[in-house]
Design a protein around this motif. Structure first.
Motif, PDB file in Angstrom:
ATOM      1  N   ALA A   4       0.850  -1.188   0.000  1.00  0.00           N
ATOM      2  CA  ALA A   4       0.000   0.000   0.000  1.00  0.00           C
ATOM      3  C   ALA A   4       0.884   1.235   0.000  1.00  0.00           C
ATOM      4  O   ALA A   4       1.940   1.254   0.640  1.00  0.00           O
ATOM      5  CB  ALA A   4      -0.911   0.020   1.229  1.00  0.00           C
ATOM      6  N   VAL A   5       0.453   2.259  -0.732  1.00  0.00           N
ATOM      7  CA  VAL A   5       1.121   3.557  -0.695  1.00  0.00           C
ATOM      8  C   VAL A   5       0.417   4.405   0.352  1.00  0.00           C
ATOM      9  O   VAL A   5      -0.807   4.543   0.325  1.00  0.00           O
ATOM     10  CB  VAL A   5       1.067   4.258  -2.067  1.00  0.00           C
ATOM     11  N   PHE A  26      -0.589  -4.690   5.637  1.00  0.00           N
ATOM     12  CA  PHE A  26      -0.019  -4.059   4.440  1.00  0.00           C
ATOM     13  C   PHE A  26       1.461  -3.758   4.635  1.00  0.00           C
ATOM     14  O   PHE A  26       1.903  -3.370   5.715  1.00  0.00           O
ATOM     15  CB  PHE A  26      -0.755  -2.749   4.114  1.00  0.00           C
ATOM     16  N   ARG A  27       2.209  -3.942   3.555  1.00  0.00           N
ATOM     17  CA  ARG A  27       3.585  -3.485   3.503  1.00  0.00           C
ATOM     18  C   ARG A  27       3.548  -2.061   2.960  1.00  0.00           C
ATOM     19  O   ARG A  27       2.957  -1.808   1.904  1.00  0.00           O
ATOM     20  CB  ARG A  27       4.391  -4.401   2.572  1.00  0.00           C
ATOM     21  N   LEU A  28       4.198  -1.126   3.675  1.00  0.00           N
ATOM     22  CA  LEU A  28       3.979   0.297   3.390  1.00  0.00           C
ATOM     23  C   LEU A  28       5.066   0.912   2.514  1.00  0.00           C
ATOM     24  O   LEU A  28       6.263   0.715   2.744  1.00  0.00           O
ATOM     25  CB  LEU A  28       3.902   1.081   4.712  1.00  0.00           C
ATOM     26  N   PHE A  29       4.602   1.692   1.551  1.00  0.00           N
ATOM     27  CA  PHE A  29       5.461   2.554   0.740  1.00  0.00           C
ATOM     28  C   PHE A  29       5.014   3.993   1.033  1.00  0.00           C
ATOM     29  O   PHE A  29       3.898   4.379   0.681  1.00  0.00           O
ATOM     30  CB  PHE A  29       5.318   2.220  -0.749  1.00  0.00           C
ATOM     31  N   ALA A  30       5.865   4.747   1.721  1.00  0.00           N
ATOM     32  CA  ALA A  30       5.452   6.054   2.235  1.00  0.00           C
ATOM     33  C   ALA A  30       5.821   7.170   1.262  1.00  0.00           C
ATOM     34  O   ALA A  30       6.939   7.218   0.747  1.00  0.00           O
ATOM     35  CB  ALA A  30       6.104   6.306   3.589  1.00  0.00           C
ATOM     36  N   ARG A  47      10.101  11.850   8.191  1.00  0.00           N
ATOM     37  CA  ARG A  47      11.249  10.927   8.131  1.00  0.00           C
ATOM     38  C   ARG A  47      11.326  10.076   9.395  1.00  0.00           C
ATOM     39  O   ARG A  47      11.570   8.860   9.332  1.00  0.00           O
ATOM     40  CB  ARG A  47      12.559  11.719   7.981  1.00  0.00           C
ATOM     41  N   ALA A  48      11.123  10.711  10.542  1.00  0.00           N
ATOM     42  CA  ALA A  48      11.197   9.981  11.814  1.00  0.00           C
ATOM     43  C   ALA A  48      10.081   8.941  11.903  1.00  0.00           C
ATOM     44  O   ALA A  48      10.303   7.803  12.342  1.00  0.00           O
ATOM     45  CB  ALA A  48      11.095  10.970  12.979  1.00  0.00           C
ATOM     46  N   VAL A  49       8.888   9.319  11.457  1.00  0.00           N
ATOM     47  CA  VAL A  49       7.744   8.409  11.502  1.00  0.00           C
ATOM     48  C   VAL A  49       7.964   7.233  10.537  1.00  0.00           C
ATOM     49  O   VAL A  49       7.715   6.070  10.887  1.00  0.00           O
ATOM     50  CB  VAL A  49       6.450   9.173  11.158  1.00  0.00           C
ATOM     51  N   ALA A  50       8.458   7.519   9.345  1.00  0.00           N
ATOM     52  CA  ALA A  50       8.702   6.458   8.354  1.00  0.00           C
ATOM     53  C   ALA A  50       9.733   5.466   8.889  1.00  0.00           C
ATOM     54  O   ALA A  50       9.584   4.245   8.736  1.00  0.00           O
ATOM     55  CB  ALA A  50       9.175   7.068   7.038  1.00  0.00           C
ATOM     56  N   ALA A  51      10.775   6.004   9.536  1.00  0.00           N
ATOM     57  CA  ALA A  51      11.812   5.131  10.097  1.00  0.00           C
ATOM     58  C   ALA A  51      11.223   4.265  11.214  1.00  0.00           C
ATOM     59  O   ALA A  51      11.500   3.064  11.291  1.00  0.00           O
ATOM     60  CB  ALA A  51      12.977   5.976  10.617  1.00  0.00           C
ATOM     61  N   ARG A  52      10.403   4.870  12.081  1.00  0.00           N
ATOM     62  CA  ARG A  52       9.826   4.125  13.189  1.00  0.00           C
ATOM     63  C   ARG A  52       8.882   3.026  12.687  1.00  0.00           C
ATOM     64  O   ARG A  52       8.838   1.933  13.235  1.00  0.00           O
ATOM     65  CB  ARG A  52       9.081   5.090  14.137  1.00  0.00           C
ATOM     66  N   VAL A  55       9.024   1.415   7.118  1.00  0.00           N
ATOM     67  CA  VAL A  55       8.382   1.289   5.809  1.00  0.00           C
ATOM     68  C   VAL A  55       9.363   0.680   4.796  1.00  0.00           C
ATOM     69  O   VAL A  55      10.587   0.773   4.958  1.00  0.00           O
ATOM     70  CB  VAL A  55       7.867   2.653   5.276  1.00  0.00           C
ATOM     71  N   GLU A  56       8.792   0.081   3.771  1.00  0.00           N
ATOM     72  CA  GLU A  56       9.608  -0.561   2.735  1.00  0.00           C
ATOM     73  C   GLU A  56      10.439   0.475   1.985  1.00  0.00           C
ATOM     74  O   GLU A  56      11.596   0.253   1.664  1.00  0.00           O
ATOM     75  CB  GLU A  56       8.678  -1.311   1.773  1.00  0.00           C
TER      76      GLU A  56
END
Ligand code: ZN
Length: 231
Positions: A4-5, A26-30, A47-52, A55-56
């Motif tokens: 999922a995007v 879902f595997r996430l693409f942010a 960026r911090a949220v994506a790292a936490r 995300v793929e």
């Protein structure tokens, strides 16, 4: 596992929506859009949220809507402070067609990935009156996605997940707590100080504070800025 995007702004709502989709498998693409907003603090939060979230892939995409202007978020026009929130007026923080632009970009990436799912953290209750946060808009975009893409012509569909659409801010915060999210990573303020300190008076700060108060949870973001004013 399906891909999922997710549109990730760095705010509390998109973080929570992403985490809900992740919990659903879902595997996430942010996708974070740098749309010409006046401050970069929310990009750092994204960026911090994506790292936490782990995300793929996290893509930061530049579409400078400040070229058009038209919003107090993309120009030097003042951000409204201490505005009554029970009026039907669309505030100057509305960015013309922003969610249409963002969802179109998410659709382009989703179709490229072969993914039929897009996640967005819009909310129809505490939404400051933005027309592109309404359920009708989300439903209409799903129809557009089916018409506009090769995937759609081939009989495929796109689903726009907006899991927060009918939740109040306190329920969004409680959901985030249940999922173990760190709200202190997020950023909500429309008009932060140079060091990122929330103003406490814009619609977004007021809604966030009311939500945490109603949920009887302390906002971890505020403790970060509780020391001497670094702005
Ligand atoms: Zn604020």
């Amino acid at each position: 596992m399906s891909d999922a995007v997710v549109l990730l702004s760095g705010g509390l709502d998109s973080y929570t929506a992403a985490a809900i989709a992740q919990a659903e498998g879902f595997r996430l693409f942010a996708l974070t859009v740098r749309y010409g907003q006046r401050h970069v603090r929310e990009i750092e939060a994204a960026r911090a949220v994506a790292a936490r979230l782990g995300v793929e892939q996290h893509v930061e995409f530049d579409v400078d809507l400040s070229v058009f202007g038209g919003s107090s978020l993309t120009t030097s026009a003042p951000v409204p402070k201490n505005r009554p929130l029970d009026t039907p007026d669309i505030p100057s923080t509305y960015v013309p067609a922003r969610n249409t632009v963002f969802l179109s970009l998410a659709l382009a990436w989703a179709e490229t990935l072969g993914a039929g799912d897009i996640v967005i953290g819009v909310n129809a209750l505490d939404y400051s009156g933005y027309p592109d946060c309404r359920p009708e808009f989300i439903a209409a975009f799903e129809r557009l996605a089916a018409l506009a893409t090769a995937r759609g012509v081939g009989g495929g569909t796109f689903r726009v997940h907006a899991p927060l659409l009918t939740l109040g801010k306190a329920d969004i915060i409680r959901t985030g707590q249940a999922l173990g999210l760190d709200s202190g990573l997020t950023h909500s303020c429309y008009d932060p100080g140079p060091a990122g300190r929330p103003c406490g008076q814009c619609d977004s700060c007021v809604l966030r504070a009311a939500g945490f108060a109603q949920a009887s949870i302390a906002d971890p973001l505020l403790s970060r800025y509780s020391g001497p004013d670094s702005d």
